[in-house]
Design a protein around this motif. Structure first.
Motif, PDB file in Angstrom:
ATOM      1  N   THR A  29      55.693  45.687  50.423  1.00 52.03           N
ATOM      2  CA  THR A  29      56.680  46.544  49.772  1.00 52.03           C
ATOM      3  C   THR A  29      56.469  46.490  48.269  1.00 52.03           C
ATOM      4  N   ASN A  30      56.512  47.649  47.628  1.00 48.69           N
ATOM      5  CA  ASN A  30      56.404  47.694  46.168  1.00 48.69           C
ATOM      6  C   ASN A  30      57.477  48.634  45.633  1.00 48.69           C
ATOM      7  N   ASN A  31      58.152  48.210  44.565  1.00 52.21           N
ATOM      8  CA  ASN A  31      59.258  48.974  43.988  1.00 52.21           C
ATOM      9  C   ASN A  31      58.849  49.663  42.700  1.00 52.21           C
ATOM     10  N   ILE A  32      59.450  50.807  42.481  1.00 54.07           N
ATOM     11  CA  ILE A  32      59.343  51.448  41.173  1.00 54.07           C
ATOM     12  C   ILE A  32      60.027  50.564  40.135  1.00 54.07           C
ATOM     13  N   GLN A  33      59.472  50.505  38.948  1.00 53.11           N
ATOM     14  CA  GLN A  33      60.056  49.708  37.869  1.00 53.11           C
ATOM     15  C   GLN A  33      61.527  50.078  37.658  1.00 53.11           C
ATOM     16  N   PHE A  82      57.925  51.859  48.293  1.00 52.87           N
ATOM     17  CA  PHE A  82      57.194  52.211  49.507  1.00 52.87           C
ATOM     18  C   PHE A  82      56.987  50.964  50.358  1.00 52.87           C
ATOM     19  N   HIS A  83      56.795  51.185  51.649  1.00 55.01           N
ATOM     20  CA  HIS A  83      56.458  50.137  52.594  1.00 55.01           C
ATOM     21  C   HIS A  83      55.116  50.468  53.229  1.00 55.01           C
ATOM     22  N   LEU A  84      54.287  49.455  53.416  1.00 52.90           N
ATOM     23  CA  LEU A  84      53.008  49.618  54.092  1.00 52.90           C
ATOM     24  C   LEU A  84      52.883  48.579  55.201  1.00 52.90           C
ATOM     25  N   LEU A  85      52.330  48.984  56.317  1.00 54.61           N
ATOM     26  CA  LEU A  85      51.933  48.056  57.360  1.00 54.61           C
ATOM     27  C   LEU A  85      50.417  48.166  57.464  1.00 54.61           C
ATOM     28  N   ILE A  86      49.740  47.149  56.945  1.00 53.97           N
ATOM     29  CA  ILE A  86      48.283  47.155  56.839  1.00 53.97           C
ATOM     30  C   ILE A  86      47.686  46.183  57.851  1.00 53.97           C
ATOM     31  N   ILE A  87      46.656  46.611  58.542  1.00 57.55           N
ATOM     32  CA  ILE A  87      45.913  45.723  59.430  1.00 57.55           C
ATOM     33  C   ILE A  87      44.539  45.474  58.819  1.00 57.55           C
ATOM     34  N   LEU A  88      44.188  44.211  58.639  1.00 57.50           N
ATOM     35  CA  LEU A  88      42.836  43.838  58.251  1.00 57.50           C
ATOM     36  C   LEU A  88      42.114  43.375  59.512  1.00 57.50           C
ATOM     37  N   LYS A  89      41.092  44.112  59.875  1.00 58.04           N
ATOM     38  CA  LYS A  89      40.327  43.774  61.070  1.00 58.04           C
ATOM     39  C   LYS A  89      39.390  42.610  60.783  1.00 58.04           C
ATOM     40  N   GLU A  90      38.696  42.157  61.802  1.00 56.01           N
ATOM     41  CA  GLU A  90      37.807  41.006  61.673  1.00 56.01           C
ATOM     42  C   GLU A  90      36.671  41.318  60.694  1.00 56.01           C
ATOM     43  N   TYR A  91      36.069  40.255  60.136  1.00 58.40           N
ATOM     44  CA  TYR A  91      34.956  40.419  59.214  1.00 58.40           C
ATOM     45  C   TYR A  91      33.831  41.200  59.886  1.00 58.40           C
ATOM     46  N   GLY A  92      33.249  42.121  59.155  1.00 56.66           N
ATOM     47  CA  GLY A  92      32.169  42.934  59.688  1.00 56.66           C
ATOM     48  C   GLY A  92      32.647  44.213  60.345  1.00 56.66           C
ATOM     49  N   PHE A  93      33.965  44.395  60.494  1.00 51.34           N
ATOM     50  CA  PHE A  93      34.501  45.606  61.106  1.00 51.34           C
ATOM     51  C   PHE A  93      34.296  46.803  60.180  1.00 51.34           C
ATOM     52  N   TYR A  94      34.012  47.936  60.762  1.00 46.28           N
ATOM     53  CA  TYR A  94      33.851  49.167  59.983  1.00 46.28           C
ATOM     54  C   TYR A  94      34.829  50.216  60.492  1.00 46.28           C
ATOM     55  N   ASN A  95      35.720  50.683  59.634  1.00 42.42           N
ATOM     56  CA  ASN A  95      36.754  51.626  60.058  1.00 42.42           C
ATOM     57  C   ASN A  95      36.278  53.076  60.127  1.00 42.42           C
ATOM     58  N   GLY A  96      35.012  53.303  59.798  1.00 39.42           N
ATOM     59  CA  GLY A  96      34.459  54.644  59.896  1.00 39.42           C
ATOM     60  C   GLY A  96      34.793  55.544  58.728  1.00 39.42           C
ATOM     61  N   ILE A  97      35.470  54.993  57.706  1.00 41.63           N
ATOM     62  CA  ILE A  97      35.898  55.803  56.553  1.00 41.63           C
ATOM     63  C   ILE A  97      35.332  55.268  55.251  1.00 41.63           C
ATOM     64  N   SER A  98      35.533  53.971  55.009  1.00 41.64           N
ATOM     65  CA  SER A  98      35.157  53.379  53.723  1.00 41.64           C
ATOM     66  C   SER A  98      33.657  53.172  53.618  1.00 41.64           C
ATOM     67  N   GLU A  99      33.172  53.205  52.378  1.00 39.80           N
ATOM     68  CA  GLU A  99      31.766  52.935  52.112  1.00 39.80           C
ATOM     69  C   GLU A  99      31.579  51.671  51.272  1.00 39.80           C
ATOM     70  N   VAL A 100      32.633  50.839  51.177  1.00 41.44           N
ATOM     71  CA  VAL A 100      32.587  49.606  50.400  1.00 41.44           C
ATOM     72  C   VAL A 100      31.827  48.536  51.177  1.00 41.44           C
ATOM     73  N   ASP A 101      31.009  47.756  50.475  1.00 44.13           N
ATOM     74  CA  ASP A 101      30.239  46.670  51.100  1.00 44.13           C
ATOM     75  C   ASP A 101      31.103  45.426  51.216  1.00 44.13           C
TER      76      ASP A 101
END
Length: 207
Positions: A29-33, A82-101
């Motif tokens: 969760t992050n709030n506006i100042q 805003f509220h976010l529910l983020i899932i970090l998958k296991e190391y080496g997982f590729y979500n098919g979108i990002s190009e970050v190494d």
């Protein structure tokens, strides 16, 4: 949650030592100042975005592009947070979108968190170890995600408002590592129903 100057604030809750790149589910969760309502308003139990809220919504939907292990599960942008529910998958997982190494980050974190003191719950790390951790934490996925999201949205909001350099987000966001299935379901439903329950939300207090 406590009040400061009659406004709700969330205490920083990040654990002193925690791997924020580890696979898991994160509720953020992050709030506006100063809790100002600049992102829109709720009408008929639905969020109506302002032009600033549209900026935040658009960037939130890009989060999975930030890193190949990131899955954006659930989210909501409200008038002052805003509220976010983020899932970090296991190391080496590729979500098919990002190009970050991810390779170097994976190796660095696996080495660091294999240190013997990390696996001792009652062990008090030295000042040097805490400093080492803090430097590494800035490169972890969740802090990097939040830094990028805050930076990009604040920059675009300030361009639109003609307020260069203005701080739009509270610096210390709230994060919670979800460890039980029941908690995951409750948090997911809370996010989905946030607009419906807006007037009962502690964030409803106007700045």
């Amino acid at each position: 949650m406590t009040k400061f100057r009659n406004k709700y604030r969330i205490e920083g809750n990040r654990m002193r030592i925690l791997n924020y790149s580890a696979p898991g589910q994160y509720f953020i969760t992050n709030n506006i100042q100063d809790h100002h309502w600049i992102l829109g308003h709720v009408a008929n139990q639905k969020m109506v975005y302002s032009e600033y809220g549209e900026i935040v919504k658009k960037e939130v939907l890009k989060i999975s592009e930030y890193h190949p292990r990131i899955i954006l599960d659930e989210w909501v942008v409200m008038p002052n947070h805003f509220h976010l529910l983020i899932i970090l998958k296991e190391y080496g997982f590729y979500n098919g979108i990002s190009e970050v190494d991810d390779y170097n980050m994976q190796k660095n974190h696996e080495f660091y968190f294999s240190h013997k003191w990390w696996n001792k719950p009652k062990y008090q790390p030295t000042k040097k170890e805490v400093e080492e951790y803090c430097k590494l934490r800035r490169r972890m996925i969740i802090p990097k995600l939040m830094g990028k999201l805050q930076m990009k949205t604040s920059k675009d909001i300030n361009i639109l408002r003609k307020t260069p350099g203005t701080k739009n987000w509270q610096h210390d966001y709230h994060d919670h590592v979800i460890r039980r299935r029941a908690s995951y379901i409750n948090i997911k439903n809370y996010i989905i129903n946030n607009p419906k329950n807006w007037k009962q939300d502690t964030f409803y207090d106007r700045a």
